[in-house]
Design a protein around this motif. Sequence first.
Motif, PDB file in Angstrom:
ATOM      1  N   LYS A  70      38.687 -25.467  25.288  1.00 45.09           N
ATOM      2  CA  LYS A  70      37.583 -24.834  24.557  1.00 45.09           C
ATOM      3  C   LYS A  70      36.897 -23.731  25.378  1.00 45.09           C
ATOM      4  N   PHE A  71      37.051 -23.840  26.718  1.00 41.83           N
ATOM      5  CA  PHE A  71      36.352 -22.834  27.536  1.00 41.83           C
ATOM      6  C   PHE A  71      37.230 -22.206  28.623  1.00 41.83           C
ATOM      7  N   SER A  72      38.459 -22.724  28.779  1.00 43.99           N
ATOM      8  CA  SER A  72      39.289 -22.200  29.878  1.00 43.99           C
ATOM      9  C   SER A  72      40.724 -21.994  29.435  1.00 43.99           C
ATOM     10  N   LYS A  73      41.345 -20.939  29.997  1.00 47.33           N
ATOM     11  CA  LYS A  73      42.748 -20.684  29.705  1.00 47.33           C
ATOM     12  C   LYS A  73      43.619 -20.958  30.923  1.00 47.33           C
ATOM     13  N   ALA A  74      43.081 -21.710  31.870  1.00 53.88           N
ATOM     14  CA  ALA A  74      43.840 -22.017  33.096  1.00 53.88           C
ATOM     15  C   ALA A  74      45.089 -22.821  32.762  1.00 53.88           C
ATOM     16  N   MET A  75      46.139 -22.597  33.537  1.00 56.36           N
ATOM     17  CA  MET A  75      47.392 -23.325  33.335  1.00 56.36           C
ATOM     18  C   MET A  75      47.161 -24.811  33.608  1.00 56.36           C
ATOM     19  N   ILE A  76      47.602 -25.660  32.697  1.00 56.57           N
ATOM     20  CA  ILE A  76      47.458 -27.115  32.879  1.00 56.57           C
ATOM     21  C   ILE A  76      48.831 -27.699  33.203  1.00 56.57           C
ATOM     22  N   VAL A  77      48.909 -28.402  34.330  1.00 61.10           N
ATOM     23  CA  VAL A  77      50.151 -29.078  34.723  1.00 61.10           C
ATOM     24  C   VAL A  77      49.937 -30.577  34.503  1.00 61.10           C
ATOM     25  N   PHE A  78      50.536 -31.081  33.451  1.00 60.17           N
ATOM     26  CA  PHE A  78      50.426 -32.525  33.202  1.00 60.17           C
ATOM     27  C   PHE A  78      51.374 -33.275  34.123  1.00 60.17           C
ATOM     28  N   THR A  79      50.883 -34.341  34.713  1.00 62.76           N
ATOM     29  CA  THR A  79      51.768 -35.247  35.461  1.00 62.76           C
ATOM     30  C   THR A  79      51.641 -36.620  34.809  1.00 62.76           C
ATOM     31  N   THR A  80      52.773 -37.198  34.497  1.00 58.39           N
ATOM     32  CA  THR A  80      52.683 -38.483  33.771  1.00 58.39           C
ATOM     33  C   THR A  80      53.919 -39.356  34.006  1.00 58.39           C
ATOM     34  N   GLY A  81      53.677 -40.623  33.930  1.00 54.60           N
ATOM     35  CA  GLY A  81      54.786 -41.587  33.958  1.00 54.60           C
ATOM     36  C   GLY A  81      55.330 -41.822  32.560  1.00 54.60           C
ATOM     37  N   TYR A  82      54.576 -41.352  31.531  1.00 51.29           N
ATOM     38  CA  TYR A  82      55.058 -41.480  30.142  1.00 51.29           C
ATOM     39  C   TYR A  82      56.005 -40.323  29.847  1.00 51.29           C
ATOM     40  N   THR A  83      57.255 -40.633  29.673  1.00 50.76           N
ATOM     41  CA  THR A  83      58.201 -39.528  29.389  1.00 50.76           C
ATOM     42  C   THR A  83      58.887 -39.730  28.043  1.00 50.76           C
ATOM     43  N   SER A  84      58.262 -40.537  27.182  1.00 55.89           N
ATOM     44  CA  SER A  84      58.876 -40.721  25.859  1.00 55.89           C
ATOM     45  C   SER A  84      58.744 -39.428  25.058  1.00 55.89           C
ATOM     46  N   CYS A  85      59.623 -39.293  24.063  1.00 57.00           N
ATOM     47  CA  CYS A  85      59.622 -38.091  23.231  1.00 57.00           C
ATOM     48  C   CYS A  85      58.284 -37.940  22.507  1.00 57.00           C
ATOM     49  N   GLU A  86      57.693 -39.083  22.081  1.00 55.08           N
ATOM     50  CA  GLU A  86      56.409 -39.037  21.368  1.00 55.08           C
ATOM     51  C   GLU A  86      55.324 -38.412  22.249  1.00 55.08           C
ATOM     52  N   MET A  87      55.278 -38.873  23.493  1.00 50.16           N
ATOM     53  CA  MET A  87      54.251 -38.380  24.401  1.00 50.16           C
ATOM     54  C   MET A  87      54.474 -36.900  24.721  1.00 50.16           C
ATOM     55  N   LEU A  88      55.726 -36.564  24.963  1.00 43.49           N
ATOM     56  CA  LEU A  88      56.020 -35.169  25.305  1.00 43.49           C
ATOM     57  C   LEU A  88      55.646 -34.229  24.168  1.00 43.49           C
ATOM     58  N   SER A  89      55.893 -34.663  22.919  1.00 38.94           N
ATOM     59  CA  SER A  89      55.544 -33.802  21.777  1.00 38.94           C
ATOM     60  C   SER A  89      54.018 -33.649  21.664  1.00 38.94           C
ATOM     61  N   LYS A  90      53.268 -34.697  22.020  1.00 34.79           N
ATOM     62  CA  LYS A  90      51.797 -34.586  22.012  1.00 34.79           C
ATOM     63  C   LYS A  90      51.334 -33.560  23.049  1.00 34.79           C
ATOM     64  N   LEU A  91      51.952 -33.605  24.215  1.00 38.03           N
ATOM     65  CA  LEU A  91      51.545 -32.686  25.293  1.00 38.03           C
ATOM     66  C   LEU A  91      51.917 -31.246  24.976  1.00 38.03           C
ATOM     67  N   GLU A  92      53.005 -31.093  24.232  1.00 33.74           N
ATOM     68  CA  GLU A  92      53.438 -29.727  23.898  1.00 33.74           C
ATOM     69  C   GLU A  92      52.441 -29.014  22.994  1.00 33.74           C
ATOM     70  N   SER A  93      51.597 -29.826  22.302  1.00 37.35           N
ATOM     71  CA  SER A  93      50.628 -29.215  21.384  1.00 37.35           C
ATOM     72  C   SER A  93      49.500 -28.498  22.165  1.00 37.35           C
ATOM     73  N   ILE A  94      49.390 -28.782  23.456  1.00 44.19           N
ATOM     74  CA  ILE A  94      48.355 -28.110  24.265  1.00 44.19           C
ATOM     75  C   ILE A  94      48.948 -26.783  24.783  1.00 44.19           C
ATOM     76  N   SER A  95      48.264 -25.698  24.462  1.00 44.22           N
ATOM     77  CA  SER A  95      48.797 -24.389  24.879  1.00 44.22           C
ATOM     78  C   SER A  95      48.669 -24.205  26.396  1.00 44.22           C
ATOM     79  N   GLU A  96      49.505 -23.322  26.944  1.00 43.07           N
ATOM     80  CA  GLU A  96      49.465 -22.998  28.377  1.00 43.07           C
ATOM     81  C   GLU A  96      49.550 -24.256  29.230  1.00 43.07           C
ATOM     82  N   SER A  97      50.540 -25.074  28.948  1.00 45.71           N
ATOM     83  CA  SER A  97      50.674 -26.317  29.725  1.00 45.71           C
ATOM     84  C   SER A  97      52.139 -26.576  30.038  1.00 45.71           C
ATOM     85  N   VAL A  98      52.367 -27.428  31.044  1.00 50.13           N
ATOM     86  CA  VAL A  98      53.720 -27.804  31.428  1.00 50.13           C
ATOM     87  C   VAL A  98      53.672 -29.272  31.872  1.00 50.13           C
ATOM     88  N   VAL A  99      54.801 -29.960  31.739  1.00 54.69           N
ATOM     89  CA  VAL A  99      54.811 -31.391  32.059  1.00 54.69           C
ATOM     90  C   VAL A  99      55.729 -31.647  33.246  1.00 54.69           C
TER      91      VAL A  99
END
Lengths: 121, 533
Positions: A70-99
């Motif tokens: 809502k206030f920043s366009k900084a690159m977001i690097v998600f780190t997670t132990g959840y690597t299911s397809c469901e979780m990855l698709s949720k994270l993809e909805s966040i712009s300017e991000s990588v997992v």
Amino acid sequence: MTFVIIEDEYLIALHMQRCLESAGHICLGIEAEGDKGIRLVQEKEPEIIILDILLAGMMSGIDVAKEIRKFSKAMIVFTTGYTSCEMLSKLESISESVVFPKPVSLNKLINYIEKLKQNNN
Amino acid sequence: MGRLHSLREKSADEKKGLLCIFLAIFTLISSENSIYADDVNNIIVGVYKNPPKINVSYTGEPEGIFIDILQAIAKKNRWNLMYVYGTWNELLDKLERGIIDILPDVAYSHERENFLDFMHIPVLLSWIQVAVKPGTIYNDLKDLEGKKLAVLKGSIQEELCKDIQTKLGVSIELLSYGTYDDLISAVDNGDADGAVVSRFYGYTQNNKKLAITPIIIETTTLHFAVKKNTNKELLTVIDGELTRMFNDPRSEYYKSLSWWLHERPISYIPRYLIILIPIVVALMIAFLLFSLLLKQQVNRKTSALLNANNNLNEALALVKNTESALDKNKIYLYELLHRSRNNMAVISSLLYINAWNTKNDAVLQYAENIDAHIAIMSLVFGLVENSEDFSSIRISEFINGFIDLFVQHNTKRKFYLTCPHIIEDKLLFDIALPLGFVLYEMIISMINFPKKTFNEEYLRIEIEYKKISNEVGLFTITCCGGGNKLESKDFFNGDRMKLIIDLLEKQLIGKASIINGTTVQIEFALIRYSLRV
């Protein structure tokens, strides 16, 4: 590049901080809870936010990312132990991000940041 | 016949109808008020033997159809019947002289109408026929030519037989007798060739003595009769009562006919009803049976549906429970996997942090290797998590992931690692994990061996996989474009390599060998483990 780490596992956060700093990047802070992480980002305005999904406190990494967007366009690097397809698709909805799945290959992360830096330049 | 026609002419249909209506109305009124009950208390009835119409029983009581009817009417109208017995001629004489009030079973004739009054409605229809000794065959009136016929003296039979002689020209000799028993005896002993009897002769007990011929002389109507111009009111009441009886199938009239003649009223049930009723009954029974059958089928189907519904509900409940359990298990597995990876990351980080703190390169290198092994574990876990059977992983994904991981963990070394030809196959999780360690250590050793003798700055290493058989897989790691020859005695030397060889031989039932000094081949068993899931 400047970065903050929002990660509830302190050893992992510390390891990342040392690796990235040894590669020449600047850590602006580490937080374990989502709301504190958001305030840290608001205050420090980093270029990169390294964000875990499962955090201490009431907010998840996805909630935090949505608030930050809502206030920043900084690159977001998600780190997670959840690597299911469901979780990855949720994270993809966040712009300017990588997992990066845990355990994160820090060399790979450093390479990625280097490329990002080159692109920004 | 002519006399009957005359009667019919006199009582034309229209008149009959009006008369019947009048009589019916009159009967209703009379039955209500019994107007003659007080006036006509004692009625003297003549009785003679002409069964079954009228007779005297063995006990001396009057009986017969006419007596039944008269007694029923008398009972209703509170008449007191008194009986006078005699032959037909005696009684006819007494009637003419006013000694008796009424005479039953009198056949109508013009001659008799001169001195008798008849009821308008005949009680019975009759005909006159010829009876002969059994064995004698008369078929036609002409057969009577010259024959002697016995008749009841003064009876209508005698009167009609005289007419036949006159009208048809048949010459017969009539022998008159006082009673029917005398007639029969005359024929039986041969005094007469035949006897003229009424149609009711067949119902008497003497019927076996004479045989009835098909010769019918005349039809007659039988009535109650009174002396001319006396007791007409009596006849009117009887006419009315008889009309009522004719219209009631349960009346004394039909009961008497049924008793004496075994005749039953047939007119009160229309013919179409006789046909229709069985059809309707049959249809109703068929419908009932069909309904029962349908009901039975409906019940059976309903029961089956209820059972099926119950089974379905049970199955649905089971499915819901199973889904709920699966959801819980899924969440649990995701959490477990996440925690495993997180903990692996924590261990890896802890190793690194401690290694840094020692400021010793060998320790740091050791930590990096451990970190690489953890990364291999994470890689295989990730592939299993997204695999179809949660047990085996695609070899192409494994090799690509492995190469990426290897390169990321060895950024300080100068090499190219590729897999130009990937054969699609599957590796079991239990094989992939140790195989990843073996491959990692072999390639690290190839890059480092011997460190000082590489001719080129960058070493190109190719990985190739092929299946020797269904049981054995083979990885070939080749150093291309540089480097010294690999020698087994040096290459497989050292504690760390011995550990890897032991792992290969004991866990993967495999072996490693060097070919042409540039290639390491790693054989391993593909089916050491059956599918775990």
